[in-house]
Design an enzyme around this catalytic site. Sequence first.
Site, mmCIF file in Angstrom:
data_model
loop_
_atom_site.group_PDB
_atom_site.id
_atom_site.type_symbol
_atom_site.label_atom_id
_atom_site.label_comp_id
_atom_site.label_asym_id
_atom_site.label_seq_id
_atom_site.Cartn_x
_atom_site.Cartn_y
_atom_site.Cartn_z
ATOM 1 N N HIS A 97 12.853 -2.372 -0.897
ATOM 2 C CA HIS A 97 11.996 -1.755 -1.974
ATOM 3 C C HIS A 97 13.070 -0.695 -2.519
ATOM 4 O O HIS A 97 13.758 0.260 -2.087
ATOM 5 C CB HIS A 97 10.941 -1.297 -1.646
ATOM 6 N N TRP A 137 0.810 -1.225 -0.082
ATOM 7 C CA TRP A 137 0.004 -0.229 0.043
ATOM 8 C C TRP A 137 0.749 1.274 0.002
ATOM 9 O O TRP A 137 0.506 2.405 -0.186
ATOM 10 C CB TRP A 137 -0.777 0.022 1.245
ATOM 11 N N LYS A 138 2.046 1.162 0.091
ATOM 12 C CA LYS A 138 2.898 2.378 0.539
ATOM 13 C C LYS A 138 2.308 3.306 1.437
ATOM 14 O O LYS A 138 1.680 3.033 2.439
ATOM 15 C CB LYS A 138 2.915 2.840 -1.101
ATOM 16 N N GLY A 144 5.014 1.968 -10.639
ATOM 17 C CA GLY A 144 4.180 3.273 -10.733
ATOM 18 C C GLY A 144 4.330 4.117 -11.971
ATOM 19 O O GLY A 144 3.702 4.958 -11.989
ATOM 20 N N GLU A 180 11.616 -6.183 -9.069
ATOM 21 C CA GLU A 180 10.876 -4.931 -9.533
ATOM 22 C C GLU A 180 11.697 -3.815 -10.302
ATOM 23 O O GLU A 180 12.472 -3.363 -9.555
ATOM 24 C CB GLU A 180 10.186 -4.126 -8.173
ATOM 25 N N SER A 183 3.745 -2.184 -11.923
ATOM 26 C CA SER A 183 2.725 -1.989 -12.808
ATOM 27 C C SER A 183 1.862 -3.328 -12.921
ATOM 28 O O SER A 183 1.417 -3.449 -14.316
ATOM 29 C CB SER A 183 2.920 -1.165 -14.123
ATOM 30 N N GLU A 189 12.116 2.179 -3.756
ATOM 31 C CA GLU A 189 11.816 3.587 -3.035
ATOM 32 C C GLU A 189 12.596 3.929 -1.803
ATOM 33 O O GLU A 189 13.261 4.730 -1.391
ATOM 34 C CB GLU A 189 10.340 3.903 -3.025
ATOM 35 N N GLY A 243 1.599 -2.774 -6.446
ATOM 36 C CA GLY A 243 1.569 -1.423 -5.479
ATOM 37 C C GLY A 243 0.245 -0.848 -5.996
ATOM 38 O O GLY A 243 -0.875 -1.329 -5.390
ATOM 39 N N GLY A 244 -0.001 -0.107 -6.768
ATOM 40 C CA GLY A 244 -1.313 0.824 -7.034
ATOM 41 C C GLY A 244 -2.497 0.018 -6.991
ATOM 42 O O GLY A 244 -3.597 0.164 -6.682
HETATM 43 P P1 PGA Z 1 3.086 -0.626 -8.746
HETATM 44 O O1 PGA Z 1 4.015 -0.740 -7.586
HETATM 45 O O2 PGA Z 1 2.548 -1.771 -8.725
HETATM 46 O O3 PGA Z 1 2.293 0.693 -8.184
HETATM 47 O O4 PGA Z 1 3.967 -0.182 -9.920
HETATM 48 C C1 PGA Z 1 4.849 -1.812 -7.363
HETATM 49 C C2 PGA Z 1 5.632 -1.867 -5.985
HETATM 50 O O5 PGA Z 1 6.411 -0.913 -5.871
HETATM 51 O O6 PGA Z 1 5.679 -2.628 -5.364
#
Ligand code: PGA
Length: 249
Positions: A94, A10-11, A172, A166, A212, A96, A233-234
């Site tokens: 991750h 969910w970030k 994202g 990833e 994605s 990020e 993610g999203g």
């Molecule tokens: P995303 O993110 O599905 O929004 O691209 C994936 C993730 O960062 O785990």
Amino acid sequence: MRQKIVAGNWKMNLNLEEGKALLMEIIDANLNENCQIIVAPPFIHLSQFGTMLNQSRISLAAQNCHQQELGAFTGEVSASMLKSVGVECVILGHSERRSYFFEDSMSISYKVNQVLSQGMRPIYCCGETLMQRQENQHFEIIRSQIREGLFHLNEMELLNCVIAYEPVWAIGTGETASPAQAQEIHSFIRKTIAKDFGELVADNISILYGGSVKPDNAKELFNCPDIDGGLIGGASLNVDHFAAISHSF
Ligand code: PGA
């Protein structure tokens, strides 16, 4: 046999009320019973979610933890704290975290140790940037991320880890690695593990694809022989999309 897994990251999204509402929807949703479902909300929700998921087959994950056991680390959260509220898995490294918080594979390897020492499962992320791929460095980057983060472990410990590939350029962005591109790296990760730990260990580790993943591309990705599921993610913020992805095996 390695496990099929769909994990929602969910970030930094949804406040407590919004998060509880989504979790209730996920609990009530028609999810694929043949794969493990994991939900990774922000830290602040974990304690309540741990209680809400008490009798559920959905596993609770955190998005990070600190590399030390305890002590004077203002603002940080330890693996044992996560364990104490019902967390079973922890996403580590991750991209990020690596890019915005300057985490490197060495410090992430200490986090892996903390998570394992609490009897939880690390979900260890790796992935190359667009520039690294364009310069054809992606194999080397992935190999060194995997080696530095995980290869100090023994076989049993490694088997308790999940790996998530990833590609940074696909996170994202709406751009997904093609199934062939993803499969190529997943197979490379398995071969890299097999070299040091043997085929049996390599064959039994779940390797997830992230970047994605959506209901309309999940099937093609999950059909690849070395892709055991997704880190989402999203699309994990929408119960219908998350449930549809879980049925994409
Ligand atoms: P995303 O993110 O599905 O929004 O691209 C994936 C993730 O960062 O785990």
